[in-house]
Design a protein around this motif. Structure first.
Motif, short mmCIF file in Angstrom:
data_model
loop_
_atom_site.label_atom_id
_atom_site.label_comp_id
_atom_site.label_asym_id
_atom_site.label_seq_id
_atom_site.Cartn_x
_atom_site.Cartn_y
_atom_site.Cartn_z
N ALA A 1 0.85 -1.19 0.00
CA ALA A 1 0.00 0.00 0.00
C ALA A 1 0.89 1.24 0.00
N VAL A 2 0.25 2.38 -0.20
CA VAL A 2 0.91 3.65 0.08
C VAL A 2 0.67 3.96 1.56
N TYR A 3 1.73 4.21 2.26
CA TYR A 3 1.65 4.52 3.69
C TYR A 3 1.76 6.02 3.88
N LEU A 4 0.78 6.58 4.56
CA LEU A 4 0.71 8.02 4.74
C LEU A 4 0.79 8.36 6.23
N CYS A 5 1.47 9.44 6.49
CA CYS A 5 1.63 9.92 7.85
C CYS A 5 0.71 11.12 8.08
N ALA A 6 0.10 11.16 9.23
CA ALA A 6 -0.75 12.29 9.62
C ALA A 6 -0.29 12.80 10.98
N CYS A 7 -0.17 14.12 11.07
CA CYS A 7 0.28 14.73 12.32
C CYS A 7 -0.72 15.80 12.74
N SER A 8 -1.07 15.78 14.01
CA SER A 8 -1.91 16.83 14.58
C SER A 8 -0.98 17.85 15.21
N ALA A 9 -1.00 19.06 14.68
CA ALA A 9 -0.11 20.10 15.16
C ALA A 9 -0.90 21.21 15.84
N ARG A 10 -0.43 21.58 17.02
CA ARG A 10 -1.04 22.75 17.67
C ARG A 10 -0.41 23.98 17.05
N VAL A 11 -1.19 24.69 16.26
CA VAL A 11 -0.65 25.83 15.52
C VAL A 11 -0.85 27.15 16.24
N THR A 12 -1.84 27.20 17.12
CA THR A 12 -2.01 28.35 18.00
C THR A 12 -2.28 27.82 19.39
N PHE A 13 -2.43 28.71 20.35
CA PHE A 13 -2.70 28.27 21.73
C PHE A 13 -4.02 27.53 21.81
N TYR A 14 -4.97 27.88 20.92
CA TYR A 14 -6.33 27.36 21.02
C TYR A 14 -6.70 26.33 19.96
N SER A 15 -5.87 26.15 18.94
CA SER A 15 -6.32 25.32 17.84
C SER A 15 -5.24 24.37 17.35
N SER A 16 -5.71 23.22 16.84
CA SER A 16 -4.85 22.23 16.24
C SER A 16 -5.36 21.91 14.85
N GLU A 17 -4.46 21.51 13.99
CA GLU A 17 -4.83 21.10 12.64
C GLU A 17 -4.08 19.84 12.29
N THR A 18 -4.67 19.05 11.40
CA THR A 18 -4.03 17.81 10.95
C THR A 18 -3.38 18.03 9.60
N TYR A 19 -2.16 17.57 9.49
CA TYR A 19 -1.39 17.68 8.25
C TYR A 19 -0.99 16.29 7.78
N TRP A 20 -1.01 16.14 6.48
CA TRP A 20 -0.71 14.84 5.86
C TRP A 20 0.55 14.92 5.01
N GLY A 21 1.30 13.83 5.01
CA GLY A 21 2.38 13.70 4.06
C GLY A 21 1.86 13.16 2.73
N ARG A 22 2.75 13.07 1.75
CA ARG A 22 2.34 12.59 0.42
C ARG A 22 2.34 11.07 0.33
N GLY A 23 2.95 10.41 1.30
CA GLY A 23 2.94 8.96 1.30
C GLY A 23 4.23 8.35 0.78
N THR A 24 4.45 7.12 1.21
CA THR A 24 5.60 6.35 0.72
C THR A 24 5.11 4.95 0.36
N GLN A 25 5.54 4.47 -0.78
CA GLN A 25 5.05 3.19 -1.29
C GLN A 25 5.77 2.02 -0.62
N VAL A 26 4.98 1.08 -0.15
CA VAL A 26 5.52 -0.19 0.37
C VAL A 26 4.96 -1.30 -0.51
N THR A 27 5.85 -2.05 -1.12
CA THR A 27 5.44 -3.15 -1.97
C THR A 27 6.07 -4.44 -1.46
N VAL A 28 5.22 -5.42 -1.20
CA VAL A 28 5.68 -6.71 -0.69
C VAL A 28 5.42 -7.76 -1.77
N SER A 29 6.46 -8.37 -2.24
CA SER A 29 6.32 -9.38 -3.29
C SER A 29 6.25 -10.76 -2.65
N SER A 30 5.39 -11.58 -3.21
CA SER A 30 5.21 -12.94 -2.65
C SER A 30 6.15 -13.93 -3.30
#
Length: 120
Positions: free
Chosen positions: A91-120
């Motif tokens: 699958a493509v593995y994506l990272c998500a981070c919740s960042a506190r950007v101000t004293f009162y609020s947080s937002e979630t940011y996503w990376g573009r992903g990294t491909q993991v391929t497992v061959s049988s």
């Protein structure tokens, strides 16, 4: 702005291991929750594992016992250690981070992903 960047994906054979890394950078007060998701072709995005800023972890049943999530708060980095990889882990593995950007609020940011391929 907050940037999230994943690394460590690749092509491996069944039974092998990979370690994914995800680093958050930019303008924020602190990084709160960090998580790994994955999305395979034709399937919905699913949560693989997460870790709070206090180190409380969650790992999905599908990967429990094989995957481990950890983080380095000093580096704002989260890791996903993947062992005994299976074809179904491909699958493509994506990272998500919740960042506190101000004293009162947080937002979630996503990376573009990294491909993991497992061959049988």
């Amino acid at each position: 702005q907050v940037q999230v960047m994943e690394s460590g994906g690749g092509l491996v054979q069944t039974g092998e291991s990979l370690r994914l890394s995800c680093a958050a950078s930019g303008n924020f007060r602190e990084i709160e929750d960090m998580a790994w998701y994955r999305q395979a072709p034709g399937l919905q995005r699913e949560l693989v594992a997460s870790v709070t800023d206090r180190g409380i972890t969650y790992v999905a049943d599908a990967v429990k016992g094989r995957f481990t999530i950890s983080r380095d708060n000093a580096k704002n980095t989260v890791y996903l250690e993947m062992n005994s990889l299976e074809f179904e882990d491909t699958a493509v593995y994506l990272c998500a981070c919740s960042a506190r950007v101000t004293f009162y609020s947080s937002e979630t940011y996503w990376g573009r992903g990294t491909q993991v391929t497992v061959s049988s």
